[in-house]
Design a protein around this motif. Structure first.
Motif, PDB file in Angstrom:
ATOM      1  N   ILE A  13       0.834  -1.195   0.000  1.00 14.98           N
ATOM      2  CA  ILE A  13       0.000   0.000   0.000  1.00 14.98           C
ATOM      3  C   ILE A  13       0.866   1.240   0.000  1.00 14.98           C
ATOM      4  CG2 ILE A  13      -1.815   1.281   1.190  1.00 14.98           C
ATOM      5  CD1 ILE A  13      -1.191  -2.322   2.168  1.00 14.98           C
ATOM      6  N   LEU A  14       0.711   2.066  -1.025  1.00 15.89           N
ATOM      7  CA  LEU A  14       1.337   3.373  -1.035  1.00 15.89           C
ATOM      8  C   LEU A  14       0.276   4.343  -0.519  1.00 15.89           C
ATOM      9  CD1 LEU A  14       3.846   4.892  -3.385  1.00 15.89           C
ATOM     10  CD2 LEU A  14       1.912   6.289  -2.669  1.00 15.89           C
ATOM     11  N   ALA A  15       0.376   4.672   0.764  1.00 17.83           N
ATOM     12  CA  ALA A  15      -0.566   5.598   1.399  1.00 17.83           C
ATOM     13  C   ALA A  15      -0.041   7.017   1.177  1.00 17.83           C
ATOM     14  CB  ALA A  15      -0.686   5.292   2.882  1.00 17.83           C
ATOM     15  N   LEU A  16      -0.857   7.844   0.561  1.00 15.43           N
ATOM     16  CA  LEU A  16      -0.456   9.195   0.182  1.00 15.43           C
ATOM     17  C   LEU A  16      -1.395  10.191   0.845  1.00 15.43           C
ATOM     18  CD1 LEU A  16       1.618  10.559  -1.811  1.00 15.43           C
ATOM     19  CD2 LEU A  16      -0.265  10.606  -3.462  1.00 15.43           C
ATOM     20  N   ASP A  17      -0.818  11.120   1.626  1.00 13.15           N
ATOM     21  CA  ASP A  17      -1.668  12.100   2.305  1.00 13.15           C
ATOM     22  C   ASP A  17      -1.902  13.330   1.425  1.00 13.15           C
ATOM     23  OD1 ASP A  17       0.597  13.737   2.589  1.00 13.15           O
ATOM     24  OD2 ASP A  17       0.716  13.516   4.764  1.00 13.15           O
ATOM     25  N   GLU A  18      -2.606  14.318   1.973  1.00 11.22           N
ATOM     26  CA  GLU A  18      -2.989  15.511   1.209  1.00 11.22           C
ATOM     27  C   GLU A  18      -1.795  16.367   0.812  1.00 11.22           C
ATOM     28  OE1 GLU A  18      -4.161  14.971   4.433  1.00 11.22           O
ATOM     29  OE2 GLU A  18      -5.947  13.891   3.785  1.00 11.22           O
ATOM     30  N   GLN A  19      -0.670  16.202   1.485  1.00 14.63           N
ATOM     31  CA  GLN A  19       0.543  16.966   1.157  1.00 14.63           C
ATOM     32  C   GLN A  19       1.483  16.167   0.250  1.00 14.63           C
ATOM     33  OE1 GLN A  19       0.346  16.780   5.023  1.00 14.63           O
ATOM     34  NE2 GLN A  19      -1.227  18.338   4.879  1.00 14.63           N
ATOM     35  N   ASP A  20       0.972  15.117  -0.394  1.00 12.51           N
ATOM     36  CA  ASP A  20       1.783  14.257  -1.266  1.00 12.51           C
ATOM     37  C   ASP A  20       2.945  13.614  -0.513  1.00 12.51           C
ATOM     38  OD1 ASP A  20       0.284  14.293  -3.539  1.00 12.51           O
ATOM     39  OD2 ASP A  20       1.614  15.578  -4.693  1.00 12.51           O
ATOM     40  N   ARG A  21       2.688  13.229   0.736  1.00 10.06           N
ATOM     41  CA  ARG A  21       3.686  12.497   1.515  1.00 10.06           C
ATOM     42  C   ARG A  21       3.296  11.020   1.532  1.00 10.06           C
ATOM     43  NH1 ARG A  21       3.933  15.056   7.247  1.00 10.06           N
ATOM     44  NH2 ARG A  21       1.732  14.557   6.987  1.00 10.06           N
ATOM     45  N   VAL A  22       4.315  10.171   1.443  1.00  9.30           N
ATOM     46  CA  VAL A  22       4.141   8.716   1.439  1.00  9.30           C
ATOM     47  C   VAL A  22       4.425   8.181   2.837  1.00  9.30           C
ATOM     48  CG1 VAL A  22       4.987   6.546   0.449  1.00  9.30           C
ATOM     49  CG2 VAL A  22       4.871   8.610  -0.976  1.00  9.30           C
ATOM     50  N   ALA A  41       2.680  -3.696   3.817  1.00 12.24           N
ATOM     51  CA  ALA A  41       2.436  -4.800   2.890  1.00 12.24           C
ATOM     52  C   ALA A  41       2.175  -6.073   3.661  1.00 12.24           C
ATOM     53  CB  ALA A  41       3.640  -4.983   1.969  1.00 12.24           C
ATOM     54  N   GLY A  42       1.654  -7.053   2.962  1.00  8.94           N
ATOM     55  CA  GLY A  42       1.438  -8.335   3.610  1.00  8.94           C
ATOM     56  C   GLY A  42       0.979  -9.398   2.645  1.00  8.94           C
ATOM     57  N   LEU A  43       1.046 -10.624   3.126  1.00 10.67           N
ATOM     58  CA  LEU A  43       0.662 -11.790   2.339  1.00 10.67           C
ATOM     59  C   LEU A  43      -0.844 -11.885   2.150  1.00 10.67           C
ATOM     60  CD1 LEU A  43       2.916 -14.491   4.023  1.00 10.67           C
ATOM     61  CD2 LEU A  43       3.286 -13.347   1.821  1.00 10.67           C
ATOM     62  N   LEU A  44      -1.236 -12.482   1.052  1.00 10.36           N
ATOM     63  CA  LEU A  44      -2.637 -12.838   0.826  1.00 10.36           C
ATOM     64  C   LEU A  44      -2.794 -14.302   1.221  1.00 10.36           C
ATOM     65  CD1 LEU A  44      -3.211 -11.077  -2.597  1.00 10.36           C
ATOM     66  CD2 LEU A  44      -4.103 -10.398  -0.356  1.00 10.36           C
ATOM     67  N   LEU A  52      -8.059  -6.355  -2.197  1.00 11.35           N
ATOM     68  CA  LEU A  52      -8.364  -5.041  -1.610  1.00 11.35           C
ATOM     69  C   LEU A  52      -8.601  -5.161  -0.111  1.00 11.35           C
ATOM     70  CD1 LEU A  52      -8.975  -2.027  -1.693  1.00 11.35           C
ATOM     71  CD2 LEU A  52     -11.319  -2.615  -2.387  1.00 11.35           C
ATOM     72  N   VAL A  53      -9.320  -6.183   0.301  1.00 11.89           N
ATOM     73  CA  VAL A  53      -9.580  -6.398   1.728  1.00 11.89           C
ATOM     74  C   VAL A  53      -8.260  -6.675   2.450  1.00 11.89           C
ATOM     75  CG1 VAL A  53     -10.762  -7.867   3.418  1.00 11.89           C
ATOM     76  CG2 VAL A  53     -11.944  -7.152   1.322  1.00 11.89           C
ATOM     77  N   GLY A  54      -7.388  -7.448   1.820  1.00 14.24           N
ATOM     78  CA  GLY A  54      -6.075  -7.701   2.394  1.00 14.24           C
ATOM     79  C   GLY A  54      -5.271  -6.423   2.545  1.00 14.24           C
ATOM     80  N   ALA A  55      -5.331  -5.550   1.546  1.00 16.51           N
ATOM     81  CA  ALA A  55      -4.619  -4.270   1.607  1.00 16.51           C
ATOM     82  C   ALA A  55      -5.178  -3.392   2.724  1.00 16.51           C
ATOM     83  CB  ALA A  55      -4.701  -3.553   0.261  1.00 16.51           C
ATOM     84  N   GLN A  56      -6.486  -3.351   2.848  1.00 12.01           N
ATOM     85  CA  GLN A  56      -7.101  -2.559   3.916  1.00 12.01           C
ATOM     86  C   GLN A  56      -6.695  -3.092   5.288  1.00 12.01           C
ATOM     87  OE1 GLN A  56     -11.101  -3.099   2.426  1.00 12.01           O
ATOM     88  NE2 GLN A  56     -11.101  -1.080   1.442  1.00 12.01           N
ATOM     89  N   ARG A  57      -6.657  -4.403   5.412  1.00 18.59           N
ATOM     90  CA  ARG A  57      -6.249  -5.035   6.670  1.00 18.59           C
ATOM     91  C   ARG A  57      -4.797  -4.692   6.994  1.00 18.59           C
ATOM     92  NH1 ARG A  57      -3.584  -9.492   6.768  1.00 18.59           N
ATOM     93  NH2 ARG A  57      -4.387 -10.278   4.779  1.00 18.59           N
ATOM     94  N   GLU A  58      -3.918  -4.807   6.014  1.00 20.22           N
ATOM     95  CA  GLU A  58      -2.497  -4.530   6.250  1.00 20.22           C
ATOM     96  C   GLU A  58      -2.248  -3.073   6.612  1.00 20.22           C
ATOM     97  OE1 GLU A  58      -0.027  -6.552   6.674  1.00 20.22           O
ATOM     98  OE2 GLU A  58      -1.086  -8.371   6.077  1.00 20.22           O
ATOM     99  N   LEU A  59      -2.942  -2.139   5.966  1.00 18.79           N
ATOM    100  CA  LEU A  59      -2.770  -0.724   6.297  1.00 18.79           C
ATOM    101  C   LEU A  59      -3.191  -0.459   7.740  1.00 18.79           C
ATOM    102  CD1 LEU A  59      -1.918   2.081   5.277  1.00 18.79           C
ATOM    103  CD2 LEU A  59      -4.305   2.431   4.560  1.00 18.79           C
ATOM    104  N   ALA A  60      -4.274  -1.075   8.158  1.00 18.32           N
ATOM    105  CA  ALA A  60      -4.728  -0.912   9.540  1.00 18.32           C
ATOM    106  C   ALA A  60      -3.759  -1.573  10.519  1.00 18.32           C
ATOM    107  CB  ALA A  60      -6.132  -1.498   9.698  1.00 18.32           C
ATOM    108  N   GLU A  61      -3.289  -2.770  10.197  1.00 19.25           N
ATOM    109  CA  GLU A  61      -2.418  -3.506  11.113  1.00 19.25           C
ATOM    110  C   GLU A  61      -1.042  -2.865  11.253  1.00 19.25           C
ATOM    111  OE1 GLU A  61      -2.131  -7.590   9.894  1.00 19.25           O
ATOM    112  OE2 GLU A  61      -4.207  -8.028  10.423  1.00 19.25           O
TER     113      GLU A  61
END
Length: 171
Positions: A13-22, A41-44, A52-61
């Motif tokens: 997951i490349l999480a990008l905020d409003e200031q274009d920060r990663v 990142a994480g395994l499926l 997508l659900v895996g990505a959402q889970r990994e970003l939260a975890e």
């Protein structure tokens, strides 16, 4: 007979905020014996879990974040000569703190988090200061996509025909 690693695939997951920060995370990786900067990142490895659900889970975890906007940024095969591992990189925007904070243990216990401007991440890639392939590919793809007004992004739920679980299915 050819031997290769059979892999469940992964998401980054490349999480990008409003200031274009990663959002970058740093954690210890034993095979390369270093703490390296990377994307969440994480395994499926959960049966039937949509990427997508895996990505959402990994970003939260890994980062205690949720996102309201998700797109496919890129996909790649990590080592097609020796593994069927494929990784899908999502772009996550509209970020907010997750309601539940994940209790990290083992390799995730000492994750360091840093927000870095996208352009600085590109500079780090080009100067060879970062090595993680998901980070390198994700950052360069994000820079290229941004330069094209984000027109190259895919829908978050688009099919993934190159993932091994889909090889025997008609697409």
């Amino acid at each position: 007979m050819r031997e290769y690693l059979d892999h469940p695939g992964a998401v980054a997951i490349l999480a990008l905020d409003e200031q274009d920060r990663v959002l970058l995370i740093k954690q210890y990786r034993h095979p390369v014996r270093t703490r390296d900067w990377e994307l969440p990142a994480g395994l499926l490895d959960e049966d039937g879990e949509h990427p997508l659900v895996g990505a959402q889970r990994e970003l939260a975890e890994e980062a205690d974040l949720v996102a309201t906007e998700w797109n496919v940024l890129g996909e790649f095969a990590t080592s097609p000569g020796g593994s069927n591992e494929v990784i899908r990189i999502y772009l996550a925007r509209g970020l907010a703190a997750a309601a539940d904070v994940f209790e990290r243990t083992e390799e995730e216990a000492d994750i360091e988090v840093r927000w870095v401007p996208l352009d600085d991440c590109v500079d780090a890639v080009l100067a060879r200061r970062v090595q993680n392939p998901s980070l390198v590919i994700g950052v360069l793809a994000a820079q290229a996509a941004r330069a094209r007004g984000w027109s190259t992004l895919g829908a978050a739920d688009e099919p993934w025909p190159r993932h091994p679980v889909n090889w025997d299915h008609t697409v």
